[in-house]
Design a protein around this motif. Structure first.
Motif, short mmCIF file in Angstrom:
data_model
loop_
_atom_site.label_atom_id
_atom_site.label_comp_id
_atom_site.label_asym_id
_atom_site.label_seq_id
_atom_site.Cartn_x
_atom_site.Cartn_y
_atom_site.Cartn_z
N SER A 99 0.84 -1.20 0.00
CA SER A 99 0.00 0.00 0.00
C SER A 99 0.87 1.24 0.00
O SER A 99 1.99 1.22 0.50
N ALA A 100 0.32 2.31 -0.54
CA ALA A 100 1.06 3.56 -0.62
C ALA A 100 0.27 4.68 0.06
O ALA A 100 -0.88 4.51 0.42
N VAL A 101 0.94 5.80 0.22
CA VAL A 101 0.34 6.96 0.88
C VAL A 101 0.30 8.11 -0.11
O VAL A 101 1.27 8.36 -0.84
N LEU A 102 -0.83 8.80 -0.14
CA LEU A 102 -0.96 9.98 -0.98
C LEU A 102 -1.07 11.20 -0.06
O LEU A 102 -1.97 11.26 0.78
N CYS A 103 -0.12 12.11 -0.21
CA CYS A 103 -0.05 13.24 0.73
C CYS A 103 -0.17 14.56 -0.03
O CYS A 103 0.57 14.81 -0.98
N PHE A 104 -1.11 15.38 0.41
CA PHE A 104 -1.34 16.68 -0.23
C PHE A 104 -0.77 17.83 0.60
O PHE A 104 -0.78 17.77 1.83
N ALA A 151 10.35 5.14 1.12
CA ALA A 151 9.02 4.84 1.64
C ALA A 151 7.97 5.03 0.55
O ALA A 151 8.11 5.90 -0.31
N PRO A 152 6.93 4.21 0.57
CA PRO A 152 5.91 4.28 -0.49
C PRO A 152 4.95 5.45 -0.31
O PRO A 152 3.86 5.29 0.26
N VAL A 153 5.35 6.62 -0.77
CA VAL A 153 4.50 7.79 -0.59
C VAL A 153 4.58 8.69 -1.83
O VAL A 153 5.65 8.82 -2.44
N VAL A 154 3.46 9.24 -2.19
CA VAL A 154 3.40 10.18 -3.32
C VAL A 154 3.03 11.55 -2.75
O VAL A 154 1.99 11.70 -2.09
N ARG A 193 4.77 2.93 -8.62
CA ARG A 193 6.20 2.92 -8.27
C ARG A 193 6.34 2.71 -6.76
O ARG A 193 7.17 1.94 -6.31
N ALA A 194 5.55 3.47 -6.02
CA ALA A 194 5.65 3.41 -4.56
C ALA A 194 5.32 2.01 -4.06
O ALA A 194 6.08 1.42 -3.28
N GLU A 199 9.74 1.32 -5.08
CA GLU A 199 10.70 2.21 -5.71
C GLU A 199 10.74 3.60 -5.09
O GLU A 199 11.43 4.49 -5.61
N GLY A 200 10.00 3.81 -4.03
CA GLY A 200 10.14 5.04 -3.27
C GLY A 200 9.21 6.16 -3.68
O GLY A 200 8.29 5.97 -4.49
N PRO A 201 9.43 7.33 -3.10
CA PRO A 201 8.50 8.45 -3.27
C PRO A 201 8.63 9.18 -4.61
O PRO A 201 9.62 9.03 -5.32
N THR A 202 7.61 9.97 -4.90
CA THR A 202 7.58 10.86 -6.06
C THR A 202 7.00 12.19 -5.60
O THR A 202 6.13 12.22 -4.72
N LEU A 203 7.49 13.26 -6.20
CA LEU A 203 6.89 14.57 -5.95
C LEU A 203 6.17 15.03 -7.22
O LEU A 203 6.78 15.14 -8.28
N ILE A 204 4.88 15.27 -7.07
CA ILE A 204 4.08 15.76 -8.19
C ILE A 204 3.67 17.19 -7.90
O ILE A 204 3.07 17.47 -6.85
#
Lengths: 362, 326
Positions: free
Chosen positions: A155-160, A183-186, A241-242, A246-251
């Motif tokens: 599971s991943a995390v979506l952070c605004f 860590a699996p976070v976007v 990816r998360a 494969e780790g975090p991404t910044l959108i």
């Protein structure tokens, strides 16, 4: 000073659905007609709810709140890409995402209406309540993501958060920890270009928010934040990816706040009508409608029916909200700690005695 | 039973709790490979590995902020602040989230974590390494603030803190880390948080203290007994928040005299709160005003002048005399 280049970077920019409702076929995420219609319906619900909240606030029926009108694509697109087992860590301008997670509107109304019950989402898992302290939720998201990785959950995390948040230390610390931990976070920055009265150029000297990802060794992408398809596609890929380790991404979602920061400020004091008008022309709802029209998925009759249905739905939620909360008056003494201690219990007893005697605390 | 110092006792509690519950993880700067700057986390990295003993980036807000996320998601993080003097960077999460989550969700979301930090002076340490700021933390509702005074209670209270359902700030008096050894029971002990202990019974005067000051209080009381035959009842507060008013009041009602000895500056400190509570509930039992010992309300000096600043046995003895002779 002559020097060798050690690191070069470039920041991709993603737009799939243009302002005329045309889709870039090469990038089309291929959402079904049914899903496209659902996405549009959610965006309309978020817009109509937001506008109703504005009226309720002006009528004195709701407290200060932060409208999200104009930012529906940036919130609903990513929410569409989430699995139920993913976590949503919101800031305070993602009404559409909260509603798409299944949070009933009356809970959101309770939050802005001054009741803690607005942070309780019965039956909705893995959705944190609104975070008011700017950027503080970013390290929380990294910690939740670490936990998913620790438990080997896919599971991943979506952070605004907003553009103002990128100036906070917690933005740096959260992205740094998350990237070191893979860590699996976007992370989604809703860059609406204004932090109350502070314009982007006074917030940062960087060309984009997305390039800040370079500093953490994670992918960064700027997305047209008023393009729901691009927001969906970028988030979908980042979540995959998360979840794959494969780790975090910044959108960076480049968007615009069409209303005030909160109902407590007057934007005409710090920005021009021309600027606002230019962004009204880029309204994400209009763009989505054009797409549906071009695919013959929508009509004015359906639009009317939707608005009528949404109104009924919102009316119902407002009614629940205005019925108020059913809690005993001393509930504020109930949850200081899990255990009860004499020092709080004495104050509770005094409070109740005063209430019974018809006295107020004030 | 084994004789050990406070560092070993805290380490024991960490070992035991990590073994008992795999949700317990330890995190902080240099807590893993280096085993902590005071070696409090010795052996944990070897035994439990880098997933459970996390050497974090150097950022106090990031440490507590990510720990909050972990706790919300079901882990039980024990986060170390290398020194309390650096901990203020994490206050935003402590005040803004640790203290509020239970209340703001009516118990649906909670933040069960421990923030450990060495604090206090007397070890001739560098700037920012000697303050006692328990009052700052204890002023925040919804978190707990615990201060052990010796190896046995350190182990028993840290165990309680790790099992607690809420955020506990666990302040370790570093002056006491290796100052003395004590018998610590073989079996794990859990002492209730929010409960003070009468460590010496007496009839003439109540002496309330905590942390490293407790040893000085014991010494001053022993001296006063030898010199003028006074029987001092000594209370180890152990928990600054919640605070055990009952144990203090019971004692004060019996003795009629009270001295409070804290290492922290006097102004708005725990002693002030204790006096307020005595005023509320036991004023008419008092034979003398409550005496108060603490640091001056000035900026903590560098260690070259720390002897002039920190209270010690003499200041406690003086306060005992003044309260008796009122």
């Amino acid at each position: 000073m002559p020097a060798k280049q050690t690191y070069k970077f470039s920041i991709p920019h993603l737009r799939i659905l243009d302002q005329d409702g045309k889709v870039n076929k090469k990038l089309d995420p291929g959402l079904s007609d049914e899903v496209l219609i659902t996405l549009y319906r959610r965006m309309v619900l978020a817009r109509e709810a937001d506008q109703r909240m504005l009226r309720l606030q002006r009528q004195g029926r709701l407290g200060t709140f932060s409208p999200s009108t104009g930012q529906e694509a940036a919130a609903c697109g990513p929410a569409l890409a989430m699995e139920e087992s993913d976590w949503l860590v919101p800031a305070f301008r993602e009404l559409g995402a909260l509603l798409m997670r299944g949070v009933p509107l009356h809970r959101v109304l309770l939050f802005w209406g001054g009741f803690e019950e607005g942070n309780i989402f019965p039956g909705v898992e893995r959705t944190l309540p609104i975070a008011v302290i700017v950027a503080s939720q970013i390290p929380h998201a990294a910690g939740v993501a670490y936990t998913m990785k620790y438990r080997r959950e896919p599971s991943a995390v979506l952070c605004f958060f907003g553009d103002g948040a990128t100036s906070e230390g917690d933005f740096h610390e959260g992205l740094n920890f998350a990237s070191v931990w893979k860590a699996p976070v976007v992370f989604i920055c809703q860059n609406n270009q204004w932090a109350i009265s502070t314009p982007l150029e006074r917030q940062m000297n960087s060309e984009t928010v997305a390039q800040k990802a370079v500093a953490y060794g994670i992918p960064g992408i700027r997305v047209d934040g008023n393009d729901p398809l691009a927001m969906y596609a970028a988030t979908h890929e980042a979540l995959e990816r998360a979840r794959a380790g494969e780790g975090p991404t910044l959108i960076e979602a480049l968007t615009y706040r069409l209303m005030m920061h909160t109902t407590a400020d007057d934007p005409s004091k710090y920005r021009s009508d021309e600027e606002v008008q230019a962004w009204k022309d880029r309204d994400p709802l209009r763009r989505m409608r054009r797409l549906l029209d071009s695919r013959k998925l929508w009509s004015d009759t359906e639009e009317e029916a939707l608005l009528a249905q949404v109104k009924v739905q919102i009316d119902g939620e407002v009614k629940i909200y205005e019925q108020g909360v059913r809690a005993k008056p001393d509930v504020l003494f109930d949850h200081v700690w899990a255990e009860r201690y004499p020092e709080i219990e004495e104050q509770r007893a005094a409070f109740l005695a005063r209430q019974q005697g018809g006295e107020t605390h004030g | 039973m084994a004789r050990m110092n406070m560092v070993q006792a805290i380490n024991l509690a960490l070992h035991e709790e990590m073994k008992r519950d795999e949700n317990v993880i330890v995190m902080g700067q240099d807590v893993g490979v280096n085993e902590g700057v005071f070696r409090v986390t010795a052996g944990l990295y070897k035994e439990f590995g880098e997933r459970r003993v996390i050497d974090t980036p150097l950022a106090e807000s990031g440490i507590l902020g990510t720990a909050v996320g972990m706790a919300l998601a079901g882990l039980r993080p024990v986060a170390e602040m290398q020194f309390s003097g650096f901990s203020y960077l994490m206050m935003g999460h402590l005040e803004g989230h640790c203290s509020r989550y239970r209340s703001r969700t009516h118990g649906h979301l909670t933040v069960p974590l421990v923030v450990r930090m060495p604090y206090g002076g007397g070890v001739r340490a560098l700037e920012h390494h000697s303050e006692s700021r328990e009052a700052m933390f204890a002023h925040i509702p919804g978190i707990k603030v615990v201060i052990p005074s010796g190896p046995r209670n350190a182990r028993a209270l840290l165990t309680a803190a790790i099992r607690d359902a809420d955020t506990v700030v666990f302040m370790e008096p570093k002056r006491s880390y290796r100052a003395f050894r004590e018998e610590v029971p073989e079996e794990s002990e859990v002492w209730p948080i929010g409960k003070a202990r009468v460590v010496q019974e007496g009839t003439d005067l109540t002496l309330v203290s905590w942390g490293a000051m407790l040893r000085m209080a014991l010494e001053a009381a022993g001296e006063a007994h030898a010199r003028r035959g006074v029987s001092v009842e000594i209370i180890d507060l152990l928990s600054i928040s919640p605070m055990d008013t009952e144990t203090i009041l019971d004692s004060v009602k019996k003795t009629g005299r009270c001295v409070i000895a804290q290492e922290a500056p006097l102004r708005l400190g725990p002693a002030s709160e204790i006096i307020a509570r005595i005023n509320d509930k036991a004023l008419l039992y008092l034979e003398a005003p409550v005496g108060r010992v603490g640091s001056y309300d000035v900026v903590t000096p560098y260690f070259g002048r720390e002897q002039a600043y920190f209270p010690g046995v003499d200041s406690v003895r003086r306060a005992i005399d003044e309260t008796l002779d009122f």
